[in-house]
Design an enzyme around this catalytic site. Structure first.
Site, PDB file in Angstrom:
ATOM      1  N   HIS A 266       0.859  -1.200   0.000  1.00 43.62           N
ATOM      2  CA  HIS A 266       0.000   0.000   0.000  1.00 43.62           C
ATOM      3  C   HIS A 266       0.891   1.244   0.000  1.00 43.62           C
ATOM      4  O   HIS A 266       1.669   1.434  -0.911  1.00 43.62           O
ATOM      5  CB  HIS A 266      -0.935  -0.075   1.212  1.00 43.62           C
ATOM      6  CG  HIS A 266      -2.021   0.959   1.280  1.00 43.62           C
ATOM      7  ND1 HIS A 266      -2.424   1.731   0.237  1.00 43.62           N
ATOM      8  CD2 HIS A 266      -2.821   1.303   2.321  1.00 43.62           C
ATOM      9  CE1 HIS A 266      -3.418   2.529   0.613  1.00 43.62           C
ATOM     10  NE2 HIS A 266      -3.673   2.287   1.875  1.00 43.62           N
ATOM     11  N   HIS A 307      -2.451  -2.598  -9.407  1.00 46.02           N
ATOM     12  CA  HIS A 307      -3.412  -1.913  -8.523  1.00 46.02           C
ATOM     13  C   HIS A 307      -4.672  -2.748  -8.431  1.00 46.02           C
ATOM     14  O   HIS A 307      -5.077  -3.380  -9.408  1.00 46.02           O
ATOM     15  CB  HIS A 307      -3.761  -0.526  -9.096  1.00 46.02           C
ATOM     16  CG  HIS A 307      -4.359   0.386  -8.080  1.00 46.02           C
ATOM     17  ND1 HIS A 307      -5.703   0.347  -7.776  1.00 46.02           N
ATOM     18  CD2 HIS A 307      -3.809   1.316  -7.286  1.00 46.02           C
ATOM     19  CE1 HIS A 307      -5.951   1.248  -6.833  1.00 46.02           C
ATOM     20  NE2 HIS A 307      -4.815   1.851  -6.515  1.00 46.02           N
ATOM     21  N   ASP A 365       2.686   5.278  -6.937  1.00 47.99           N
ATOM     22  CA  ASP A 365       3.970   5.208  -6.210  1.00 47.99           C
ATOM     23  C   ASP A 365       5.174   5.093  -7.119  1.00 47.99           C
ATOM     24  O   ASP A 365       6.313   5.225  -6.662  1.00 47.99           O
ATOM     25  CB  ASP A 365       3.935   4.007  -5.254  1.00 47.99           C
ATOM     26  CG  ASP A 365       2.885   4.202  -4.186  1.00 47.99           C
ATOM     27  OD1 ASP A 365       1.914   3.425  -4.157  1.00 47.99           O
ATOM     28  OD2 ASP A 365       3.007   5.172  -3.433  1.00 47.99           O
TER      29      ASP A 365
HETATM   30  C1  SDX Z   1      -1.452   2.018  -3.393  1.00 49.46           C
HETATM   31  O1  SDX Z   1      -6.186   0.724  -3.056  1.00 49.46           O
HETATM   32  C2  SDX Z   1      -5.699   1.859  -3.354  1.00 49.46           C
HETATM   33  O2  SDX Z   1      -6.391   2.710  -3.863  1.00 49.46           O
HETATM   34  C3  SDX Z   1      -4.228   2.050  -2.976  1.00 49.46           C
HETATM   35  C4  SDX Z   1      -3.577   3.347  -3.456  1.00 49.46           C
HETATM   36  C5  SDX Z   1      -4.156   4.551  -2.748  1.00 49.46           C
HETATM   37  O3  SDX Z   1      -4.026   5.654  -3.308  1.00 49.46           O
HETATM   38  O4  SDX Z   1      -4.650   4.400  -1.590  1.00 49.46           O
HETATM   39  O5  SDX Z   1      -3.744   3.494  -4.856  1.00 49.46           O
HETATM   40  C6  SDX Z   1      -2.077   3.346  -3.153  1.00 49.46           C
HETATM   41  O6  SDX Z   1      -1.391   1.224  -2.497  1.00 49.46           O
HETATM   42  C7  SDX Z   1      -0.958   1.683  -4.789  1.00 49.46           C
HETATM   43  C8  SDX Z   1      -0.381   0.238  -4.888  1.00 49.46           C
HETATM   44  C9  SDX Z   1       1.042   0.271  -4.342  1.00 49.46           C
HETATM   45  N1  SDX Z   1       1.577  -1.095  -4.230  1.00 49.46           N
HETATM   46  C10 SDX Z   1       2.556  -1.551  -5.034  1.00 49.46           C
HETATM   47  O7  SDX Z   1       3.033  -0.910  -5.985  1.00 49.46           O
HETATM   48  C11 SDX Z   1       3.082  -2.931  -4.657  1.00 49.46           C
HETATM   49  C12 SDX Z   1       3.155  -3.802  -5.916  1.00 49.46           C
HETATM   50  N2  SDX Z   1       1.799  -4.063  -6.377  1.00 49.46           N
HETATM   51  C13 SDX Z   1       1.209  -5.329  -5.933  1.00 49.46           C
HETATM   52  O8  SDX Z   1       1.559  -5.735  -4.653  1.00 49.46           O
HETATM   53  C14 SDX Z   1      -0.264  -5.448  -6.314  1.00 49.46           C
HETATM   54  O9  SDX Z   1      -0.372  -5.041  -7.611  1.00 49.46           O
HETATM   55  C15 SDX Z   1      -1.302  -4.732  -5.477  1.00 49.46           C
HETATM   56  C16 SDX Z   1      -1.206  -5.073  -4.043  1.00 49.46           C
HETATM   57  C17 SDX Z   1      -1.181  -3.245  -5.649  1.00 49.46           C
HETATM   58  C18 SDX Z   1      -2.676  -5.176  -6.007  1.00 49.46           C
HETATM   59  O10 SDX Z   1      -2.782  -6.520  -5.725  1.00 49.46           O
HETATM   60  P1  SDX Z   1      -4.133  -7.342  -6.093  1.00 49.46           P
HETATM   61  O11 SDX Z   1      -5.187  -6.460  -6.630  1.00 49.46           O
HETATM   62  O12 SDX Z   1      -4.465  -8.196  -4.916  1.00 49.46           O
HETATM   63  O13 SDX Z   1      -3.678  -8.179  -7.308  1.00 49.46           O
HETATM   64  P2  SDX Z   1      -3.034  -9.600  -7.195  1.00 49.46           P
HETATM   65  O14 SDX Z   1      -1.985  -9.617  -6.123  1.00 49.46           O
HETATM   66  O15 SDX Z   1      -4.131 -10.616  -7.129  1.00 49.46           O
HETATM   67  O16 SDX Z   1      -2.253  -9.729  -8.603  1.00 49.46           O
HETATM   68  C19 SDX Z   1      -2.922 -10.186  -9.759  1.00 49.46           C
HETATM   69  C20 SDX Z   1      -1.816 -10.879 -10.560  1.00 49.46           C
HETATM   70  C21 SDX Z   1      -1.051 -11.944  -9.754  1.00 49.46           C
HETATM   71  O17 SDX Z   1      -0.540 -12.867 -10.695  1.00 49.46           O
HETATM   72  P3  SDX Z   1      -1.347 -14.282 -10.955  1.00 49.46           P
HETATM   73  O18 SDX Z   1      -1.509 -14.932  -9.586  1.00 49.46           O
HETATM   74  O19 SDX Z   1      -2.687 -13.862 -11.546  1.00 49.46           O
HETATM   75  O20 SDX Z   1      -0.475 -15.047 -11.894  1.00 49.46           O
HETATM   76  O21 SDX Z   1      -0.820  -9.904 -10.927  1.00 49.46           O
HETATM   77  C22 SDX Z   1       0.407 -10.225 -10.299  1.00 49.46           C
HETATM   78  C23 SDX Z   1       0.110 -11.184  -9.167  1.00 49.46           C
HETATM   79  O22 SDX Z   1       1.217 -12.042  -8.928  1.00 49.46           O
HETATM   80  N3  SDX Z   1       0.981  -8.952  -9.836  1.00 49.46           N
HETATM   81  C24 SDX Z   1       2.262  -8.591  -9.959  1.00 49.46           C
HETATM   82  C25 SDX Z   1       2.315  -7.286  -9.433  1.00 49.46           C
HETATM   83  N4  SDX Z   1       1.115  -6.910  -8.993  1.00 49.46           N
HETATM   84  C26 SDX Z   1       0.278  -7.954  -9.229  1.00 49.46           C
HETATM   85  N5  SDX Z   1       3.345  -9.235 -10.474  1.00 49.46           N
HETATM   86  C27 SDX Z   1       4.497  -8.553 -10.445  1.00 49.46           C
HETATM   87  N6  SDX Z   1       4.639  -7.292  -9.952  1.00 49.46           N
HETATM   88  C28 SDX Z   1       3.578  -6.635  -9.448  1.00 49.46           C
HETATM   89  N7  SDX Z   1       3.714  -5.398  -8.973  1.00 49.46           N
END
Ligand code: SDX
Length: 425
Positions: A266, A307, A365
């Site tokens: 997050h 996201h 971010d």
């Molecule tokens: C913020 O919610 C908000 O509005 C938050 C925010 C705000 O303003 O409040 O926008 C701020 O928190 C932005 C996000 C910052 N976080 C990151 O940058 C960390 C990296 N991102 C991931 O951890 C992830 O994308 C999340 C946590 C942001 C979202 O996760 P989800 O929606 O639970 O998606 P998921 O984990 O189910 O991923 C779906 C697929 C998976 O692969 P499969 O299992 O389908 O094969 O996408 C992959 C994940 O492994 N994946 C990634 C990835 N993000 C998702 N693979 C590599 N790198 C990534 N960054």
């Protein structure tokens, strides 16, 4: 809300269950499942992927279209034409302020920027190298101890004062975290400076010489605060709402939001992006990290990508990228190696099927950390900056919930543990 109908058939329940469906002013309809408990059945939605936890009028996100609206105004237009305190007013009150309302609000915030002198002593209890988010969680929660006179959440005036105090004091506390870590004296806020200039002054000014914040860095700082101001029911805002639903005081609720924001999935992502870019170190290493990000067996994720809601570009990332390039050019750092790695990383990732298939785009971010680094903010303070920017959003959602009839948040569960059994002997 206009009402449509949904029907749910459940094996073992004779009659199909009629559930009301509500339409908002825009966005997906919702199915009201509150009646299911009486039928002895719950919905199951870990991570709340498909759950609307509340009705709100504050911020709207269209993840597919990459749209973000603060009270209906597109973030791109606000970033170009508005400023942070005007957006704070907008988020809290629902409408843009008149020039007089804005002047009064700016003044009200200005005269709440100082913190109680006793707060200074809190810092002495922390090691100098404490993570500033650990300090912020503690000190913001402790603000409750200083404002007994305005903790009656049923009193509108008390709610308003708490909102002003929290928005006004976050930058002062954030700068105090930095000064404490480098052994410099705390700088008192200056009433002759605007909000973001005042923050930079408290961060980088010293009693030994005059410090005038640069207009370029002040504008960039203000834009960063504005872009982070609110984002609907994200994890930290949902935490603030849940804490607020118990009747906890607003300072404790915002402290709970700071706690939730800290996680690298997050608000901690901006700090994690900088660490990742430094770890990549050179454009020649990008492919190795892209490979790691795609490897199921590797916990590494491309920080700043992906996201829960945006399945398109995060509109804030687009504004942030432009601001980043402008700030670095103004500072003569357009060849910043980290920016070059970030731009190359973004290009490669956006052409890679793994990211395309999963709709993984740069989020807010991805670029913010590079701007913060260019401004001179230390990496471990990045999430504190996010928390400072997000405070009006947290407070607006807390206020929206508290100002309307609400129930304590208390989710249920799918229990798969041991059923009742007797203690042996
Ligand atoms: C913020 O919610 C908000 O509005 C938050 C925010 C705000 O303003 O409040 O926008 C701020 O928190 C932005 C996000 C910052 N976080 C990151 O940058 C960390 C990296 N991102 C991931 O951890 C992830 O994308 C999340 C946590 C942001 C979202 O996760 P989800 O929606 O639970 O998606 P998921 O984990 O189910 O991923 C779906 C697929 C998976 O692969 P499969 O299992 O389908 O094969 O996408 C992959 C994940 O492994 N994946 C990634 C990835 N993000 C998702 N693979 C590599 N790198 C990534 N960054």
């Amino acid at each position: 809300m206009t009402e449509k109908k949904a029907q749910l058939r459940v094996d073992g329940i004779a009659e199909p269950l009629d559930l009301p469906v509500y339409a908002g002013s825009t966005g997906p309809d919702v199915v009201d499942v509150r009646g299911l408990t009486a039928k002895g059945i719950f919905t199951f939605d870990p991570g709340f992927m498909s759950t609307a936890s509340c009705e709100s009028k504050i911020t709207y996100i269209d993840g597919d279209a990459g749209v973000l609206l603060y009270r209906g105004y597109p973030i791109e237009q606000l970033a170009e034409k508005s400023d942070y305190l005007e957006c704070c007013y907008l988020l809290l009150n629902g409408e843009l302020p008149t020039p007089q309302q804005k002047a009064e609000f700016v003044n009200a915030i200005r005269y709440h920027t100082m913190v109680h002198e006793q707060i200074h002593h809190f810092f002495n209890g922390f090691p100098r190298n404490a993570h500033p988010m650990a300090i912020m969680v503690g000190v913001v929660g402790a603000l409750s101890a200083f404002y007994h006179d305005s903790l009656n959440i049923d009193n509108e005036e008390h709610r308003k004062v708490a909102a002003l105090r929290l928005i006004a004091k976050m930058p002062t506390l954030a700068a105090m975290c930095y000064k404490y870590s480098i052994g410099q004296p705390f700088m008192y806020p200056r009433n002759d400076l605007d909000f973001s200039a005042n923050f930079l002054y408290m961060m980088f000014g010293t009693p030994c010489e005059t410090y005038q914040p640069s207009p370029v860095l002040t504008d960039a700082m203000d834009k960063i605060f504005l872009l982070h101001a609110d984002h609907e029911q994200n994890a930290s805002t949902s935490t603030v709402r849940l804490a607020g639903s118990t009747g906890a005081n607003p300072y404790a609720c915002i402290s709970s939001g700071i706690t939730a924001l800290w996680g690298p999935a997050h608000g901690g992502a901006n700090e994690a992006v900088l660490k990742m870019l430094n770890e990549i170190g050179d454009e020649s290493n990008i492919d190795k990290f892209i490979k790691k990000a795609k490897d199921k067996d590797d916990p590494f994720r491309l920080m700043g990508f992906g996201h829960r809601v945006y399945k398109n570009f995060d509109p804030r990332a687009k504004v942030m990228r432009e601001t980043c390039q402008n700030v670095l050019a103004e500072l003569g750092k357009e060849n910043d190696p980290l920016l070059k790695i970030a731009i190359k990383l973004e290009k490669i990732a956006l052409e890679d099927n793994y990211f395309i298939e999963r709709n993984l785009y740069p989020n807010v971010d991805f670029y913010s950390g590079i701007i913060l680094k260019a401004i001179g903010i230390p990496v471990n303070l990045f999430t504190v900056i996010f928390a400072t920017g997000r405070t009006p959003g947290w407070v607006a959602h807390w206020h929206e919930m508290i100002s309307n009839p609400f129930k304590i948040g208390r989710p249920r569960q799918l229990y798969t543990g041991a059923t009742q059994r007797d203690y042996p002997g």
